[in-house]
Design a protein around this motif. Structure first.
Motif, PDB file in Angstrom:
ATOM      1  N   TRP A  69       0.812  -1.213   0.000  1.00  0.00           N
ATOM      2  CA  TRP A  69       0.000   0.000   0.000  1.00  0.00           C
ATOM      3  C   TRP A  69       0.847   1.265   0.000  1.00  0.00           C
ATOM      4  O   TRP A  69       0.543   2.222  -0.724  1.00  0.00           O
ATOM      5  CB  TRP A  69      -0.958  -0.017   1.191  1.00  0.00           C
ATOM      6  N   TRP A  70       1.927   1.289   0.775  1.00  0.00           N
ATOM      7  CA  TRP A  70       2.793   2.464   0.804  1.00  0.00           C
ATOM      8  C   TRP A  70       3.499   2.677  -0.528  1.00  0.00           C
ATOM      9  O   TRP A  70       3.559   3.800  -1.045  1.00  0.00           O
ATOM     10  CB  TRP A  70       3.828   2.341   1.930  1.00  0.00           C
ATOM     11  N   MET A  71       4.022   1.598  -1.113  1.00  0.00           N
ATOM     12  CA  MET A  71       4.730   1.730  -2.382  1.00  0.00           C
ATOM     13  C   MET A  71       3.768   2.076  -3.513  1.00  0.00           C
ATOM     14  O   MET A  71       4.117   2.859  -4.410  1.00  0.00           O
ATOM     15  CB  MET A  71       5.485   0.440  -2.682  1.00  0.00           C
ATOM     16  N   SER A  72       2.557   1.535  -3.472  1.00  0.00           N
ATOM     17  CA  SER A  72       1.570   1.864  -4.502  1.00  0.00           C
ATOM     18  C   SER A  72       1.128   3.319  -4.396  1.00  0.00           C
ATOM     19  O   SER A  72       1.007   4.018  -5.415  1.00  0.00           O
ATOM     20  CB  SER A  72       0.358   0.938  -4.376  1.00  0.00           C
ATOM     21  N   ALA A  73       0.870   3.761  -3.166  1.00  0.00           N
ATOM     22  CA  ALA A  73       0.467   5.158  -2.975  1.00  0.00           C
ATOM     23  C   ALA A  73       1.569   6.103  -3.435  1.00  0.00           C
ATOM     24  O   ALA A  73       1.303   7.101  -4.122  1.00  0.00           O
ATOM     25  CB  ALA A  73       0.126   5.400  -1.504  1.00  0.00           C
ATOM     26  N   GLY A  74       2.813   5.775  -3.077  1.00  0.00           N
ATOM     27  CA  GLY A  74       3.931   6.609  -3.505  1.00  0.00           C
ATOM     28  C   GLY A  74       4.080   6.613  -5.016  1.00  0.00           C
ATOM     29  O   GLY A  74       4.302   7.674  -5.633  1.00  0.00           O
ATOM     30  N   GLY A  75       3.955   5.453  -5.630  1.00  0.00           N
ATOM     31  CA  GLY A  75       4.061   5.380  -7.084  1.00  0.00           C
ATOM     32  C   GLY A  75       2.956   6.146  -7.779  1.00  0.00           C
ATOM     33  O   GLY A  75       3.186   6.814  -8.802  1.00  0.00           O
ATOM     34  N   LEU A  76       1.747   6.066  -7.239  1.00  0.00           N
ATOM     35  CA  LEU A  76       0.623   6.784  -7.831  1.00  0.00           C
ATOM     36  C   LEU A  76       0.824   8.294  -7.754  1.00  0.00           C
ATOM     37  O   LEU A  76       0.637   9.011  -8.749  1.00  0.00           O
ATOM     38  CB  LEU A  76      -0.671   6.384  -7.110  1.00  0.00           C
ATOM     39  N   LEU A 141      -3.277  -8.650  -4.942  1.00  0.00           N
ATOM     40  CA  LEU A 141      -4.336  -9.088  -5.849  1.00  0.00           C
ATOM     41  C   LEU A 141      -5.565  -8.190  -5.743  1.00  0.00           C
ATOM     42  O   LEU A 141      -6.182  -7.831  -6.749  1.00  0.00           O
ATOM     43  CB  LEU A 141      -4.736 -10.532  -5.535  1.00  0.00           C
ATOM     44  N   LEU A 142      -5.920  -7.829  -4.517  1.00  0.00           N
ATOM     45  CA  LEU A 142      -7.059  -6.944  -4.305  1.00  0.00           C
ATOM     46  C   LEU A 142      -6.824  -5.596  -4.970  1.00  0.00           C
ATOM     47  O   LEU A 142      -7.724  -5.047  -5.619  1.00  0.00           O
ATOM     48  CB  LEU A 142      -7.305  -6.768  -2.807  1.00  0.00           C
ATOM     49  N   LEU A 143      -5.616  -5.077  -4.826  1.00  0.00           N
ATOM     50  CA  LEU A 143      -5.284  -3.789  -5.432  1.00  0.00           C
ATOM     51  C   LEU A 143      -5.348  -3.879  -6.959  1.00  0.00           C
ATOM     52  O   LEU A 143      -5.944  -3.016  -7.623  1.00  0.00           O
ATOM     53  CB  LEU A 143      -3.893  -3.349  -4.985  1.00  0.00           C
ATOM     54  N   ILE A 144      -4.737  -4.913  -7.530  1.00  0.00           N
ATOM     55  CA  ILE A 144      -4.706  -5.064  -8.986  1.00  0.00           C
ATOM     56  C   ILE A 144      -6.117  -5.233  -9.538  1.00  0.00           C
ATOM     57  O   ILE A 144      -6.486  -4.628 -10.555  1.00  0.00           O
ATOM     58  CB  ILE A 144      -3.820  -6.267  -9.376  1.00  0.00           C
ATOM     59  N   ALA A 145      -6.938  -6.052  -8.868  1.00  0.00           N
ATOM     60  CA  ALA A 145      -8.307  -6.266  -9.327  1.00  0.00           C
ATOM     61  C   ALA A 145      -9.137  -4.988  -9.218  1.00  0.00           C
ATOM     62  O   ALA A 145      -9.964  -4.696 -10.102  1.00  0.00           O
ATOM     63  CB  ALA A 145      -8.957  -7.386  -8.513  1.00  0.00           C
ATOM     64  N   SER A 146      -8.931  -4.223  -8.163  1.00  0.00           N
ATOM     65  CA  SER A 146      -9.661  -2.963  -7.997  1.00  0.00           C
ATOM     66  C   SER A 146      -9.305  -1.972  -9.098  1.00  0.00           C
ATOM     67  O   SER A 146     -10.181  -1.287  -9.646  1.00  0.00           O
ATOM     68  CB  SER A 146      -9.356  -2.348  -6.628  1.00  0.00           C
ATOM     69  N   ILE A 147      -8.018  -1.911  -9.445  1.00  0.00           N
ATOM     70  CA  ILE A 147      -7.580  -1.003 -10.514  1.00  0.00           C
ATOM     71  C   ILE A 147      -8.141  -1.447 -11.857  1.00  0.00           C
ATOM     72  O   ILE A 147      -8.564  -0.627 -12.679  1.00  0.00           O
ATOM     73  CB  ILE A 147      -6.045  -0.931 -10.536  1.00  0.00           C
ATOM     74  N   ALA A 148      -8.177  -2.755 -12.102  1.00  0.00           N
ATOM     75  CA  ALA A 148      -8.754  -3.260 -13.353  1.00  0.00           C
ATOM     76  C   ALA A 148     -10.227  -2.900 -13.455  1.00  0.00           C
ATOM     77  O   ALA A 148     -10.715  -2.471 -14.516  1.00  0.00           O
ATOM     78  CB  ALA A 148      -8.561  -4.775 -13.444  1.00  0.00           C
ATOM     79  N   THR A 149     -10.964  -3.041 -12.345  1.00  0.00           N
ATOM     80  CA  THR A 149     -12.385  -2.689 -12.332  1.00  0.00           C
ATOM     81  C   THR A 149     -12.587  -1.204 -12.576  1.00  0.00           C
ATOM     82  O   THR A 149     -13.439  -0.792 -13.386  1.00  0.00           O
ATOM     83  CB  THR A 149     -13.016  -3.085 -10.985  1.00  0.00           C
ATOM     84  N   VAL A 192      -2.324   4.499 -13.070  1.00  0.00           N
ATOM     85  CA  VAL A 192      -2.812   3.539 -12.076  1.00  0.00           C
ATOM     86  C   VAL A 192      -2.600   2.101 -12.570  1.00  0.00           C
ATOM     87  O   VAL A 192      -2.332   1.196 -11.764  1.00  0.00           O
ATOM     88  CB  VAL A 192      -4.296   3.776 -11.718  1.00  0.00           C
ATOM     89  N   ASN A 193      -2.687   1.864 -13.873  1.00  0.00           N
ATOM     90  CA  ASN A 193      -2.432   0.517 -14.385  1.00  0.00           C
ATOM     91  C   ASN A 193      -0.952   0.175 -14.335  1.00  0.00           C
ATOM     92  O   ASN A 193      -0.592  -0.994 -14.142  1.00  0.00           O
ATOM     93  CB  ASN A 193      -2.966   0.383 -15.813  1.00  0.00           C
ATOM     94  N   LEU A 194      -0.103   1.156 -14.483  1.00  0.00           N
ATOM     95  CA  LEU A 194       1.330   0.909 -14.318  1.00  0.00           C
ATOM     96  C   LEU A 194       1.642   0.610 -12.856  1.00  0.00           C
ATOM     97  O   LEU A 194       2.521  -0.216 -12.565  1.00  0.00           O
ATOM     98  CB  LEU A 194       2.124   2.118 -14.808  1.00  0.00           C
ATOM     99  N   VAL A 195       0.943   1.269 -11.943  1.00  0.00           N
ATOM    100  CA  VAL A 195       1.109   0.960 -10.523  1.00  0.00           C
ATOM    101  C   VAL A 195       0.679  -0.477 -10.246  1.00  0.00           C
ATOM    102  O   VAL A 195       1.348  -1.216  -9.500  1.00  0.00           O
ATOM    103  CB  VAL A 195       0.303   1.950  -9.652  1.00  0.00           C
ATOM    104  N   ALA A 196      -0.419  -0.907 -10.869  1.00  0.00           N
ATOM    105  CA  ALA A 196      -0.862  -2.287 -10.710  1.00  0.00           C
ATOM    106  C   ALA A 196       0.160  -3.259 -11.285  1.00  0.00           C
ATOM    107  O   ALA A 196       0.489  -4.279 -10.669  1.00  0.00           O
ATOM    108  CB  ALA A 196      -2.221  -2.478 -11.394  1.00  0.00           C
ATOM    109  N   GLY A 197       0.669  -2.957 -12.477  1.00  0.00           N
ATOM    110  CA  GLY A 197       1.667  -3.831 -13.091  1.00  0.00           C
ATOM    111  C   GLY A 197       2.971  -3.866 -12.325  1.00  0.00           C
ATOM    112  O   GLY A 197       3.650  -4.900 -12.282  1.00  0.00           O
TER     113      GLY A 197
END
Length: 289
Positions: A69-76, A141-149, A192-197
């Motif tokens: 969550w921290w790395m995703s938030a920072g990347g976003l 997985l939850l994060l990636i699926a949420s971003i895909a949705t 956001v999709n790059l963050v998921a990837g």
């Protein structure tokens, strides 16, 4: 034999199932986004944006270690900030947006590597740069699926103006006063999709599963919807085959997935049904009565 090679890995091992679900979610979100990147001739800009998230992810790593969550938030935050800065520079100076993004991308890449090196080891750096899809967690997985949705819902809402802007931007400007809003929404979806990837494939390879299938689809389909659907299918197929190659031959999973997508891309250039080398230099003979 076929069961042991193709099915057993996903039946017997939970980490393989999670990796396959991650590939499916990445394909669902990244396939359509990659299609629009190709149609809008923004492929290299996508590459720049994939590296722009690195310093933010690195700061998240400094704060909380390898926290999803921290790395995703920072990347976003970092990715959206770079997009905004590049847009400001391109609109206030003579520099084009792609050149502006390229400059910020180089700064971001160097800064991210430096930040991680200050605290982490070479293993941590490799994890951030190349990802570890076989160790993807339930939270990831939850994060990636949420971003895909989110991506699919947003694209459904802005699909029409995006398509119009790809093929007739002058008409879009005449009818709506410009496509700036749709452009920034689309760039946000890319980020956001790059963050998921990044969670699965790392910052250096996150774009591979987005761009290579989309580029390959151009040699097989012509309509925007069929391009997006085929790109999604090819991305998932690349993930499936890459995971099986990784499991059966003890290969790194991320590079195996992206190289599989690369093989499909090269094969499409050579054998595709639309504007490929085969159709251009070896057209079918036409017989007339």
């Amino acid at each position: 034999m076929i069961y042991d090679a193709l099915i057993a890995p996903f039946v017997e091992y939970g980490f393989m199932r999670r990796a396959l679900v991650a590939c499916l979610a990445l394909a669902l979100g990244g396939g359509p986004v990659g299609t629009f990147l190709v149609l809008r001739r923004m492929s290299l800009m996508g590459d720049a944006m994939s590296h722009a998230i690195l310093p933010g992810a690195a700061i998240g790593f400094l704060i909380a270690g390898l926290s999803i969550w921290w790395m995703s938030a920072g990347g976003l935050v970092a990715g959206l900030s770079i997009v905004l800065l590049a847009a400001i520079v391109s609109r206030t100076t003579a520099l084009k947006e792609d050149a502006s993004l390229a400059g910020f991308y180089l700064i971001s890449l160097a800064a991210g590597v430096l930040i991680i090196s200050l605290r982490g080891s070479s293993v941590d750096l490799l994890h951030v740069l190349f990802g570890t899809i076989l160790s993807v967690t339930d939270d990831a997985l939850l994060l990636i699926a949420s971003i895909a949705t989110l991506t699919l819902v947003t694209l459904a809402v802005i699909y029409r103006p995006l398509v119009i802007e790809c093929f007739d931007p002058a008409f879009l400007r005449a009818t709506t006063g410009g496509g700036t809003l749709w452009h920034f929404i689309f760039l946000a979806l890319v980020v956001v999709n790059l963050v998921a990837g990044f969670q699965a494939l790392g910052t250096l390879m996150a774009l591979g599963l987005m761009m290579l299938p989309a580029a390959a689809a151009r040699f097989w389909a012509g309509e925007v919807w069929s391009l997006a659907a085929l790109s999604t299918l090819l991305a998932f197929l690349s993930g499936l085959v890459g995971l099986l190659l990784s499991y059966n031959f003890n290969l790194p999973s991320g590079p195996s997935i992206v190289l599989t997508a690369g093989v499909i891309y090269v094969g499409s250039i050579a054998l595709g049904t639309r504007d490929s080398l085969r159709t251009r230099y070896f057209p079918r003979a036409h017989f007339h009565d």
